[in-house]
Design a protein around this motif. Structure first.
Motif, PDB file in Angstrom:
ATOM      1  N   LYS A 215       0.823  -1.218   0.000  1.00 45.06           N
ATOM      2  CA  LYS A 215       0.000   0.000   0.000  1.00 45.06           C
ATOM      3  C   LYS A 215       0.854   1.265   0.000  1.00 45.06           C
ATOM      4  N   VAL A 216       2.146   1.144   0.365  1.00 49.87           N
ATOM      5  CA  VAL A 216       3.031   2.317   0.386  1.00 49.87           C
ATOM      6  C   VAL A 216       4.163   2.163  -0.631  1.00 49.87           C
ATOM      7  N   ASN A 217       3.887   1.394  -1.679  1.00 52.04           N
ATOM      8  CA  ASN A 217       4.802   1.238  -2.804  1.00 52.04           C
ATOM      9  C   ASN A 217       6.149   0.626  -2.415  1.00 52.04           C
ATOM     10  N   LEU A 218       6.127  -0.383  -1.556  1.00 47.09           N
ATOM     11  CA  LEU A 218       7.350  -1.105  -1.188  1.00 47.09           C
ATOM     12  C   LEU A 218       7.151  -2.594  -1.456  1.00 47.09           C
ATOM     13  N   GLY A 219       6.861  -2.926  -2.695  1.00 48.98           N
ATOM     14  CA  GLY A 219       6.507  -4.293  -3.055  1.00 48.98           C
ATOM     15  C   GLY A 219       7.663  -5.240  -3.292  1.00 48.98           C
ATOM     16  N   VAL A 220       8.901  -4.755  -3.255  1.00 46.92           N
ATOM     17  CA  VAL A 220      10.055  -5.621  -3.523  1.00 46.92           C
ATOM     18  C   VAL A 220      10.834  -5.835  -2.235  1.00 46.92           C
ATOM     19  N   THR A 221      11.048  -7.103  -1.916  1.00 45.09           N
ATOM     20  CA  THR A 221      11.882  -7.474  -0.767  1.00 45.09           C
ATOM     21  C   THR A 221      13.150  -8.109  -1.293  1.00 45.09           C
ATOM     22  N   VAL A 222      14.287  -7.640  -0.774  1.00 48.53           N
ATOM     23  CA  VAL A 222      15.587  -8.141  -1.197  1.00 48.53           C
ATOM     24  C   VAL A 222      16.327  -8.647   0.036  1.00 48.53           C
ATOM     25  N   PHE A 223      16.865  -9.850  -0.062  1.00 44.80           N
ATOM     26  CA  PHE A 223      17.731 -10.379   0.986  1.00 44.80           C
ATOM     27  C   PHE A 223      19.159 -10.234   0.484  1.00 44.80           C
ATOM     28  N   VAL A 224      19.977  -9.593   1.298  1.00 42.40           N
ATOM     29  CA  VAL A 224      21.331  -9.252   0.879  1.00 42.40           C
ATOM     30  C   VAL A 224      22.321  -9.934   1.806  1.00 42.40           C
ATOM     31  N   ALA A 225      23.146 -10.813   1.230  1.00 41.23           N
ATOM     32  CA  ALA A 225      24.202 -11.485   1.980  1.00 41.23           C
ATOM     33  C   ALA A 225      25.487 -10.686   1.806  1.00 41.23           C
ATOM     34  N   VAL A 226      26.095 -10.314   2.916  1.00 39.80           N
ATOM     35  CA  VAL A 226      27.285  -9.473   2.901  1.00 39.80           C
ATOM     36  C   VAL A 226      28.448 -10.230   3.523  1.00 39.80           C
ATOM     37  N   ARG A 227      29.587 -10.156   2.845  1.00 44.92           N
ATOM     38  CA  ARG A 227      30.834 -10.681   3.403  1.00 44.92           C
ATOM     39  C   ARG A 227      31.821  -9.529   3.493  1.00 44.92           C
ATOM     40  N   THR A 228      32.658  -9.563   4.515  1.00 45.95           N
ATOM     41  CA  THR A 228      33.674  -8.540   4.688  1.00 45.95           C
ATOM     42  C   THR A 228      34.997  -9.182   5.083  1.00 45.95           C
ATOM     43  N   ARG A 229      36.067  -8.495   4.772  1.00 49.86           N
ATOM     44  CA  ARG A 229      37.386  -8.946   5.226  1.00 49.86           C
ATOM     45  C   ARG A 229      37.716  -8.327   6.584  1.00 49.86           C
ATOM     46  N   ASP A 230      37.014  -7.247   6.907  1.00 48.19           N
ATOM     47  CA  ASP A 230      37.256  -6.530   8.162  1.00 48.19           C
ATOM     48  C   ASP A 230      36.366  -7.092   9.256  1.00 48.19           C
ATOM     49  N   HIS A 231      36.976  -7.434  10.369  1.00 49.02           N
ATOM     50  CA  HIS A 231      36.194  -7.955  11.491  1.00 49.02           C
ATOM     51  C   HIS A 231      36.594  -7.260  12.785  1.00 49.02           C
ATOM     52  N   ASP A 232      36.965  -5.976  12.665  1.00 48.88           N
ATOM     53  CA  ASP A 232      37.345  -5.248  13.867  1.00 48.88           C
ATOM     54  C   ASP A 232      36.201  -4.347  14.322  1.00 48.88           C
ATOM     55  N   LEU A 233      36.301  -3.864  15.540  1.00 49.96           N
ATOM     56  CA  LEU A 233      35.234  -3.067  16.132  1.00 49.96           C
ATOM     57  C   LEU A 233      34.982  -1.756  15.390  1.00 49.96           C
ATOM     58  N   PRO A 234      35.989  -1.014  14.966  1.00 50.33           N
ATOM     59  CA  PRO A 234      35.700   0.223  14.212  1.00 50.33           C
ATOM     60  C   PRO A 234      34.905  -0.045  12.927  1.00 50.33           C
ATOM     61  N   TRP A 235      35.242  -1.135  12.209  1.00 48.62           N
ATOM     62  CA  TRP A 235      34.486  -1.463  11.002  1.00 48.62           C
ATOM     63  C   TRP A 235      33.038  -1.774  11.364  1.00 48.62           C
ATOM     64  N   LEU A 236      32.850  -2.587  12.405  1.00 46.24           N
ATOM     65  CA  LEU A 236      31.498  -2.956  12.812  1.00 46.24           C
ATOM     66  C   LEU A 236      30.685  -1.729  13.200  1.00 46.24           C
ATOM     67  N   GLU A 237      31.266  -0.806  13.919  1.00 48.82           N
ATOM     68  CA  GLU A 237      30.552   0.409  14.316  1.00 48.82           C
ATOM     69  C   GLU A 237      30.172   1.247  13.090  1.00 48.82           C
ATOM     70  N   LYS A 238      31.063   1.337  12.109  1.00 48.42           N
ATOM     71  CA  LYS A 238      30.771   2.063  10.872  1.00 48.42           C
ATOM     72  C   LYS A 238      29.647   1.367  10.093  1.00 48.42           C
ATOM     73  N   PHE A 239      29.731   0.037  10.005  1.00 53.95           N
ATOM     74  CA  PHE A 239      28.697  -0.738   9.315  1.00 53.95           C
ATOM     75  C   PHE A 239      27.354  -0.556  10.011  1.00 53.95           C
ATOM     76  N   ARG A 240      27.346  -0.667  11.329  1.00 52.78           N
ATOM     77  CA  ARG A 240      26.109  -0.518  12.098  1.00 52.78           C
ATOM     78  C   ARG A 240      25.493   0.865  11.850  1.00 52.78           C
ATOM     79  N   ALA A 241      26.301   1.913  11.928  1.00 52.29           N
ATOM     80  CA  ALA A 241      25.801   3.274  11.702  1.00 52.29           C
ATOM     81  C   ALA A 241      25.267   3.435  10.282  1.00 52.29           C
ATOM     82  N   THR A 242      25.952   2.824   9.324  1.00 48.73           N
ATOM     83  CA  THR A 242      25.536   2.932   7.923  1.00 48.73           C
ATOM     84  C   THR A 242      24.185   2.265   7.702  1.00 48.73           C
ATOM     85  N   VAL A 243      24.033   1.016   8.144  1.00 50.23           N
ATOM     86  CA  VAL A 243      22.764   0.318   7.897  1.00 50.23           C
ATOM     87  C   VAL A 243      21.617   0.936   8.687  1.00 50.23           C
ATOM     88  N   GLN A 244      21.916   1.485   9.862  1.00 53.21           N
ATOM     89  CA  GLN A 244      20.852   2.136  10.633  1.00 53.21           C
ATOM     90  C   GLN A 244      20.385   3.417   9.966  1.00 53.21           C
TER      91      GLN A 244
END
Length: 158
Positions: free
Chosen positions: A62-91
């Protein structure tokens, strides 16, 4: 921490998960309580954090959001600064409605809702522009067979 929930608590939660705007007198009648004790139980469930919020669910079509996408993400970075940046970005990207850190081959799984593929492409570009990723794989949902926000209550401690 697990909360002690009795049969009345579980029944109230079941009813509220279906419709959180049921009148208190209907809820009370359904669990065989008077209004005041029923209201107190609901307040207790809120105070304990069992009920975290009450929201309106919007019909995506009803609000024109008819497409659902599941996105699998892989990263080489597994440190806390990367995670905080990723979290802020997706939020900060409203089209990304769910994000999970995963075990196994995929590091993160995202659920994205958009009107069309072009809108998803914009979300994708925004994501990769802001955070370094090693692999992004997108799957478009063809049909929704089941969707619910209700959680099963048969595991709640009694």
């Amino acid at each position: 921490m697990k909360q002690k929930l009795d049969a009345i608590d579980r029944k109230l939660l079941e009813l509220l998960q279906k419709s959180c705007d049921l009148p208190i007198n209907e809820l009370a009648a359904a669990v065989h309580l008077t209004v005041t004790p029923c209201w107190r139980r609901i307040q207790r469930l809120k105070d304990l954090g069992v009920i975290s919020q009450q929201v309106a669910l919007v019909e995506r079509q009803k609000v024109n959001l008819g497409v659902t996408v599941f996105v699998a993400v892989r990263t080489r970075d597994h440190d806390l600064p990367w995670l905080e940046k990723f979290r802020a970005t997706v939020q900060a990207i409203p089209e990304i409605v769910e994000v999970y850190r995963m075990s196994g081959d995929v590091d993160y799984l995202l659920r994205v809702v958009v009107p069309d593929i072009a809108a998803y492409d914009q979300v994708y570009k925004q994501l990769i522009r802001q955070v370094p990723l090693s692999d992004v794989s997108s799957s478009f949902a063809m049909e929704e067979l089941k969707y619910t926000t209700a959680v099963p209550l048969n595991y709640a401690a009694g």
